[in-house]
Design an enzyme around this catalytic site. Structure first.
Site, PDB file in Angstrom:
ATOM      1  N   GLU A   1       0.803  -1.213   0.000  1.00 23.81           N
ATOM      2  CA  GLU A   1       0.000   0.000   0.000  1.00 23.81           C
ATOM      3  C   GLU A   1       0.840   1.269   0.000  1.00 23.81           C
ATOM      4  OE1 GLU A   1      -3.710   0.081   2.728  1.00 23.81           O
ATOM      5  OE2 GLU A   1      -2.486  -1.670   3.206  1.00 23.81           O
ATOM      6  N   ASP A   2       1.906   1.237   0.745  1.00 22.89           N
ATOM      7  CA  ASP A   2       2.607   2.496   1.009  1.00 22.89           C
ATOM      8  C   ASP A   2       3.895   2.698   0.222  1.00 22.89           C
ATOM      9  OD1 ASP A   2       0.595   2.864   2.773  1.00 22.89           O
ATOM     10  OD2 ASP A   2       1.753   2.351   4.563  1.00 22.89           O
TER      11      ASP A   2
END
Ligand code: MN
Length: 702
Positions: A73-74
């Site tokens: 996600e990051d």
């Protein structure tokens, strides 16, 4: 940085430990430069998550997944990259955790919390996904303080409604309790602080008492030479708060109860210790509970009793073995589950299933109903899928349900007019099974109607009955329309038409036929149960004889294919195709059956002219019409294949082939192929005739 963790991971082999460290360095690199809200480096978060899981003796894959759980996600890392570096299992775990994060931000009405819990479980095919997620949430809750108050409350509420109950279902009590306490503090900071201050004050006052009670318990155990660890138990603030709010108890009443836990060596010792407790203090009738004989839904076992101590104070005592203590804290993640056997090869789902089997065995011994198990089982091996509407509402469907089921569950009208669907934004086949967490959007069109084929793949009773109902309605509508056309045609022979019918004439036919509605009569005509000429005869004045008129005014033929409908059927004996001269026969219950004008079966039917109706093909007719061919050939190897390819090259489909050897020099191939019309057929016949082995080709007409 890994120091503390490495120590905890002493249960891993040297090589597994290296793998976890490698994952740590990879995560550190990937999150480089990112900071948490707390001001810490981002890597501190996955490290903390891995730490929580190490306490639960998580296996290496789970620990690696914990280290990497936020990289998809990051950071720019992809699932494929994780898979190449750390293997498919780890990649799937990380992907699973990321998917759970996505559903966090969809709309969330309170009544949906339960669905969210179930959906979360349904989406975690691997139980380790849930464990990583719970640990992730726990660390986020521990570091909640830096968020804005409203966001803090939102996260806390979600934790209370979704994650704490999941931890409880899985029997992971220590995580459940901590999640509850942290959420309570974030949701009601004031109440939490007051309650904490009050409890601390009360504890000060109770110290002497606690000491005294503990002394008498320990003395007694020692005297009987029973090995036990005696722990004073502090009630959790959230549970005190719940008791006050829901059971309307005063704080003092709750705090007047002193709680102890005895951890002993064997089940036998549990009952012995219980006997001793009952002999030091008087038990309160009705408060004794044997969860060893009858364990709780999540596998919890203990003996509970309540005693009346000195000065009338109440003493709650829980007695259990060390193993039961582990299960009570760790549930599905209990050490034994990870240690047993060669964990690496064992799928975690099998581990979950073993956990359930353990529960089952316990329950069998207890001889209690299995209701509790169904609960747990349904959670871990769900029969349902949970999907989102475009507005973020959750819809629960049985496993195997399709977009059609979804459409009907939202609204019958939506199902009836459904023509296509988007799943997570992608156009997808309507027959595809839905997966939990997907967002479903139904594309509908005015005037669209359910396809009878849907019945072969829908999974819900609601969709099935709605489709059937619609089709039945549709059929009724069709038969009435067809009846109207047939009657109109018959009336033409009497020099009138449907449009010219007067109310008085309709009334007359209703009286004479005993039918309650005119529509019913039309329906019956359409189904072939009433002869249109006979009905027309009842309507028009008697002095006009049909025969004389018939010669003067030829009937307008019905058009075939001008409208689709199941009440027009094509005779199987002669296989009419568009372009052929045809005749309709009214067949009771079937409606109109279309025959070739030359069909031999018709010669018989022609003796009832009132049951025959002239027909022509509409220019709008389209479809695939079966036709039977007979091909006489000189036998040749591989001929059927050649023949088949000749036919299919021309866009005709072969429905049936059979061969018959007439003699050594002649074989006959019988074919049923589907064509568009006579022109299409002629084209195919020409190609077949062109084959050297073919001697004769003919169309079979009855
Ligand atoms: Mn995280």
């Amino acid at each position: 940085m890994l120091l503390g963790l490495t120590e905890k991971l002493s249960y891993l082999s040297e090589s597994d430990l290296r793998r976890v460290e490698r994952a740590y360095r990879y995560a550190e690199e990937s999150h480089m430069g990112q900071m948490r809200q707390t001001g810490d480096m981002y890597i501190t978060h996955p490290l903390a998550v891995a730490n929580i899981l190490a306490d639960m003796h998580m296996d290496p894959e789970g620990l690696i997944a914990a280290m990497l759980h936020d990289v998809l996600e990051d950071t720019g890392v992809t699932k494929g990259q994780i898979s190449r570096r750390f293997g498919r299992t780890v990649a799937d775990l990380v992907d699973g955790v990321s998917k759970l994060n996505e559903i966090e931000f969809a709309s969330k009405a309170e009544q949906q919390a339960e669905s969210f819990q179930k959906m979360t479980l349904a989406m975690s095919r691997d139980i380790r996904v849930l464990l990583v997620k719970l640990a992730d949430r726990l660390h986020n809750m521990r570091t909640l303080g830096t968020l804005a108050p409203d966001k803090r409350r939102r996260v806390a509420r979600e934790t209370m409604e979704i994650y704490a109950p999941i931890a409880q279902r899985l029997g992971i009590n220590h995580i459940r309790l901590e999640l509850e306490e942290l959420s309570f503090a974030a949701m009601y900071p004031l109440r939490h602080r007051r309650l904490r201050e009050a409890t601390e004050a009360a504890r000060q006052n109770r110290k002497a008492f606690v000491f005294e009670i503990r002394q008498s318990i320990e003395n007694r155990l020692q005297r009987e030479a029973l090995n036990a660890v005696v722990k004073g138990r502090e009630k959790h603030l959230w549970s005190i708060y719940l008791k006050m709010r829901e059971k309307k108890k005063a704080f003092r009443d709750i705090m007047d109860v002193f709680a102890f836990r005895l951890v002993v060596e064997s089940v036998d010792d549990c009952y012995r210790a219980l006997g001793m407790m009952h002999s030091i203090f008087k038990p309160v009738p009705g408060e004794f509970k044997d969860y060893i004989a009858i364990p709780k839904a999540n596998g919890y076992q203990s003996v509970h009793t309540v005693l009346v101590g000195m000065h009338g104070v109440l003493i709650e005592v829980q007695i259990r073995t060390a193993e039961m203590e582990t299960i009570a804290n760790y549930g599905i993640a209990a050490h034994g589950e990870y240690k047993a056997g060669n964990t690496r090869e064992e799928g975690s789902q099998r581990r979950a299933s073993r956990w359930i089997q353990g529960l089952l065995a316990m329950q069998k011994q207890a001889g209690d109903s299995l209701e509790f198990l169904e609960h747990v089982k349904a959670d871990l091996f769900p029969d349902e899928v949970y999907v989102f509407t475009p507005r973020g509402e959750i819809v629960e469907l049985p496993a195997g349900a399709t977009a059609i089921d979804f459409a009907y569950s939202v609204h019958t009208g939506l199902g009836n007019s459904c023509i296509a669907c988007r799943v997570d934004g992608q156009l997808t086949s309507l027959s595809e099974s839905l997966q939990s967490g997907q967002k479903i959007e139904i594309i509908s069109a005015e005037g669209a109607q359910p396809n009878p084929n849907w019945l072969s793949f829908v999974a819900t009773a609601k969709a099935r009955s709605a489709i059937r109902h619609y089709l039945k309605q549709q059929e009724h509508h069709e038969s009435v329309t067809l009846g109207k056309r047939l009657l109109d045609q018959a009336l033409g022979k009497f020099g009138t038409s449907y449009r010219q019918l007067k109310k008085s004439e309709i009334k007359r036919i209703l009286t004479s036929s005993g039918a309650s509605t005119f529509e019913y009569i039309l329906h019956q005509i359409g189904l072939g149960n009433r002869v249109p000429l006979a009905v027309a005869n009842l309507i028009v004045p008697l002095d006009q004889t049909p025969q004389s008129l018939q010669q003067r005014a030829p009937t307008l033929p019905l058009e075939v294919g001008a409208q689709k409908g199941s009440l027009l059927q094509y005779a199987r004996c002669c296989h009419p195709i568009p372009g052929d001269p045809i005749l309709g026969h009214l067949s009771p219950g079937k409606g109109v059956v279309v025959h070739l004008e030359s069909c031999r079966n018709l010669s018989e039917l022609r003796s009832q002219p009132e049951k025959c109706t002239p027909m022509t093909w509409s220019s709008r007719v389209h479809g695939q019409f079966p036709v039977e061919l007979k091909v006489e050939i000189t036998p040749e190897r591989g001929f059927i294949a050649v023949l088949a390819s000749r036919i299919t090259e021309k866009d005709a489909t072969i429905e049936k082939v059979s061969t018959l050897d007439k003699d050594a020099y002649t074989s006959v191939v019988d074919l049923v192929i589907a064509v568009r019309d006579r022109i299409h057929l002629a084209d195919i016949l020409r190609r077949v005739r062109g084959l050297p082995a073919v001697r004769r080709v003919s169309r079979v007409r009855n």
